[in-house]
Design an enzyme around this catalytic site. Structure first.
Site, PDB file in Angstrom:
ATOM      1  N   HIS A 106      -5.135  -0.100   0.709  1.00  0.00           N
ATOM      2  CA  HIS A 106      -5.451  -0.929   1.468  1.00  0.00           C
ATOM      3  C   HIS A 106      -6.803  -1.283   1.652  1.00  0.00           C
ATOM      4  CE1 HIS A 106      -3.647  -1.146   5.226  1.00  0.00           C
ATOM      5  NE2 HIS A 106      -4.257  -1.887   5.384  1.00  0.00           N
TER       6      HIS A 106
ATOM      7  N   GLU B   1       1.311   2.647  13.799  1.00  0.00           N
ATOM      8  CA  GLU B   1       0.242   2.364  12.547  1.00  0.00           C
ATOM      9  C   GLU B   1      -0.809   1.446  12.892  1.00  0.00           C
ATOM     10  OE1 GLU B   1      -1.809   1.433  10.558  1.00  0.00           O
ATOM     11  OE2 GLU B   1      -0.966  -0.016   8.877  1.00  0.00           O
TER      12      GLU B   1
ATOM     13  N   GLU C 276     -10.396  -4.003  15.137  1.00  0.00           N
ATOM     14  CA  GLU C 276      -9.180  -5.140  15.926  1.00  0.00           C
ATOM     15  C   GLU C 276      -9.039  -3.757  17.161  1.00  0.00           C
ATOM     16  OE1 GLU C 276      -6.287  -4.759  11.080  1.00  0.00           O
ATOM     17  OE2 GLU C 276      -5.672  -5.030  13.349  1.00  0.00           O
TER      18      GLU C 276
ATOM     19  N   ASP D  17       0.780  -1.364  -0.481  1.00  0.00           N
ATOM     20  CA  ASP D  17      -0.169   0.067  -0.121  1.00  0.00           C
ATOM     21  C   ASP D  17       0.721   1.444   0.017  1.00  0.00           C
ATOM     22  OD1 ASP D  17      -2.871   1.210   2.170  1.00  0.00           O
ATOM     23  OD2 ASP D  17      -1.800   1.958   0.344  1.00  0.00           O
TER      24      ASP D  17
HETATM   25  N1  LIG Z   1      -4.607  -2.370  11.456  1.00  0.00           N
HETATM   26  C1  LIG Z   1      -2.983  -2.310  11.933  1.00  0.00           C
HETATM   27  N2  LIG Z   1      -2.938  -1.581  11.479  1.00  0.00           N
HETATM   28  N3  LIG Z   1      -2.298  -3.756  12.049  1.00  0.00           N
HETATM   29  C2  LIG Z   1      -1.143  -3.479  12.278  1.00  0.00           C
HETATM   30  C3  LIG Z   1      -1.104  -4.610  13.424  1.00  0.00           C
HETATM   31  C4  LIG Z   1       0.457  -4.750  13.564  1.00  0.00           C
HETATM   32  O1  LIG Z   1       1.142  -4.460  14.758  1.00  0.00           O
HETATM   33  C5  LIG Z   1       1.257  -4.970  16.081  1.00  0.00           C
HETATM   34  N4  LIG Z   1       0.577  -5.550  17.065  1.00  0.00           N
HETATM   35  C6  LIG Z   1      -1.098  -5.199  17.324  1.00  0.00           C
HETATM   36  N5  LIG Z   1      -1.076  -5.019  18.934  1.00  0.00           N
HETATM   37  C7  LIG Z   1      -0.189  -4.888  18.701  1.00  0.00           C
HETATM   38  C8  LIG Z   1       0.219  -5.014  20.217  1.00  0.00           C
HETATM   39  N6  LIG Z   1      -0.358  -5.052  21.678  1.00  0.00           N
HETATM   40  N7  LIG Z   1       1.815  -5.699  20.577  1.00  0.00           N
HETATM   41  C9  LIG Z   1       3.050  -4.975  19.836  1.00  0.00           C
HETATM   42  N8  LIG Z   1       2.630  -5.776  18.455  1.00  0.00           N
HETATM   43  C10 LIG Z   1       1.060  -5.368  17.772  1.00  0.00           C
HETATM   44  C11 LIG Z   1       0.481  -6.562  15.083  1.00  0.00           C
HETATM   45  O2  LIG Z   1       1.085  -7.469  15.484  1.00  0.00           O
HETATM   46  C12 LIG Z   1       0.830  -6.581  13.285  1.00  0.00           C
HETATM   47  O3  LIG Z   1       2.037  -7.131  13.078  1.00  0.00           O
END
Ligand SMILES: N=C(N)NCC[C@H]1O[C@@H](n2cnc3c(N)ncnc32)[C@H](O)[C@@H]1O
Length: 441
Positions: free
Chosen positions: A376, A218, A227, A125
């Site tokens: 995306h 992000e 999410e 993206d």
């Molecule tokens: N909607 C999004 N931008 N999703 C991105 C999510 C990215 O952040 C990571 N992630 C999401 N929540 C967390 C958290 N609480 N701690 C660490 N990594 C996280 C996840 O594994 C993925 O690599």
């Protein structure tokens, strides 16, 4: 972006991921007799065909027409109930150790970010990724000797931009999924190990050696909040961001517009009118339930599908937003129909802003709307049960409520209430409507 539970329009390769539809199929074949379930939490029904209940109520489930909505009875009243709010009642004496599922569904969630599919989608993206690159580039001087936290770094792209385009003293790249071990390799492969430290773990649980000057992440999901990774960002802000530190994005807005969706309506609903010269219209109520109950993710709205100018319905200040605010967020809208057409539904998208580290510096904007380069996320389409003709000059006003699921903490329900006021003086017809869209439980 992550489709925790796939919408009805999931693609073939996604259908193999665990989803309620799979769980429903796995449940033992019922013999048709009603089953007793217990409400895990209270629910207020909207519309005439949903019933309300309180936590602990015992409901008799008569049918499960879909994985999301079941046909149930409570104290003589029968109607639709959200399946995710109910748990099977253990029979007398039966020691049923119901495995309480994790309300964050972290196994599926972080499991899927441990594979490349979603990272490839996000990295491919350009609008999204170049926006973050632009943030780092335009703040490179102010980032010198700063301490940065990249929350949910994934493959580490933002952290690598920081090390490559600026001279921060350190970037703590936090990633909970197994991707972290590869992120370490990418940091080394690109000669950034002096600056970037990868920490594997949930941002809420890891320990940093120091407070940070900049918290970048992000975190945005479909319809901005799906999410609910934003909760992790707020917790990290409160715990690790220095007084006077900067959070990127600094603010987020959810935008809504009343729209036509002719091709989607034709594909899912009008299709049943005359397939191969036959009348299949008795299937249309099923089609409405199956295809229009949930929002349509990754919808690409054409600018001329918009019936009015769009309106920002939610504005989130990432410095003041609190986790408890996420339980229920309300917004209002008032649209003036600019051209006559058919109101099939409403489309939502989001915009985030990254304030400059330099006083008076220009902010960077990432806009996921129809007048920007597609991302995306694309947009999210909420289809009404029945299309409504609207005319230039009519007004459409109402509210949007994002209500977080009290059990499944990455999910929410979006409820729209609308009034359509005709502009023609001789008719005072005001059409009122309301609809709730589970996303996804
Ligand atoms: N909607 C999004 N931008 N999703 C991105 C999510 C990215 O952040 C990571 N992630 C999401 N929540 C967390 C958290 N609480 N701690 C660490 N990594 C996280 C996840 O594994 C993925 O690599």
């Amino acid at each position: 972006m992550f489709n925790l539970i796939f919408p009805g329009n999931q693609t073939a390769d996604e259908s193999k991921r665990l989803s309620p539809d799979t769980q429903a199929e796995e449940e033992e074949e019922d013999d048709g007799s009603p089953e007793e379930y217990v409400a895990r939490s209270g629910f207020t029904g909207s519309g005439s065909d949903q019933i309300s209940f309180s936590s602990g109520d015992r409901l008799l489930v008569h049918a499960k027409p879909s994985s999301q909505w079941w046909w149930a009875e409570l104290r003589g009243v029968i109607g639709y109930v959200p399946a995710g709010y109910l748990r099977k009642d253990a029979a007398e004496g039966e020691e049923e150790e119901e495995e309480e599922e994790d309300p964050w569904q972290d196994d599926e969630y972080f499991g899927s970010y441990g594979t490349l599919r979603l990272h490839l989608e996000m990295l491919s993206d350009k609008s999204r990724t170049e926006a973050y690159r632009q943030v780092i580039l335009s703040n490179c001087a102010s980032l010198r000797n700063k301490v940065v936290m990249d929350l949910g770094c994934g493959t580490g792209i933002i952290s690598l931009f920081c090390a490559q385009l600026a001279q921060p003293s350190v970037v703590y790249a936090v990633e909970a999924s197994s991707m972290a071990e590869y992120t370490r390799q990418l940091v080394k492969q690109n000669g950034c190990e002096e600056v970037v430290t990868v920490l594997q773990g949930r941002a809420e649980e890891i320990e940093l050696p120091e407070q940070v000057d900049v918290l970048v992440s992000e975190w945005m999901g479909n319809c901005l909040l799906f999410e609910f990774m934003v909760e992790s960002v707020l917790l990290a802000r409160d715990r690790w961001l220095k007084e006077g530190g900067v959070i990127w994005p600094s603010s987020a807005a959810l935008t809504l517009v009343p729209c036509q969706a002719d091709s989607y309506y034709a594909e899912k609903m009008a299709f049943w009118e005359r397939p191969y010269g036959l009348d299949f219209t008795p299937l249309q109520p099923l089609a409405q339930q199956e295809f229009f109950t949930k929002p349509k993710f990754s919808h690409l709205i054409e600018p001329n599908d918009c019936l009015t100018a769009p309106c920002d319905v939610l504005n989130l200040d990432m410095y003041t937003l609190q986790v408890q605010d996420l339980e229920e967020i309300k917004g209002q809208f008032h649209f003036c129909v600019e051209k006559s057409g058919v109101l099939h539904g409403f489309t939502a998208w989001f915009t985030v802003h990254f304030e400059s580290l330099e006083t008076g510096g220009a902010a960077v904007e990432l806009n996921t709307g129809p007048n920007s380069e597609p991302t995306h996320w694309k947009q999210t389409l909420f289809m009404l049960d029945r299309p409504v003709s609207v005319y230039a000059g009519d007004s459409i006003s109402g509210t949007i409520v994002l209500r977080r699921n009290p059990i499944w903490r990455r999910h929410m329900t979006v409820t729209l209430h609308w009034n359509i006021n005709s502009c023609t003086e001789d008719t005072d017809n005001c059409q009122v409507g309301t609809k709730s869209f589970p996303m996804w439980r």
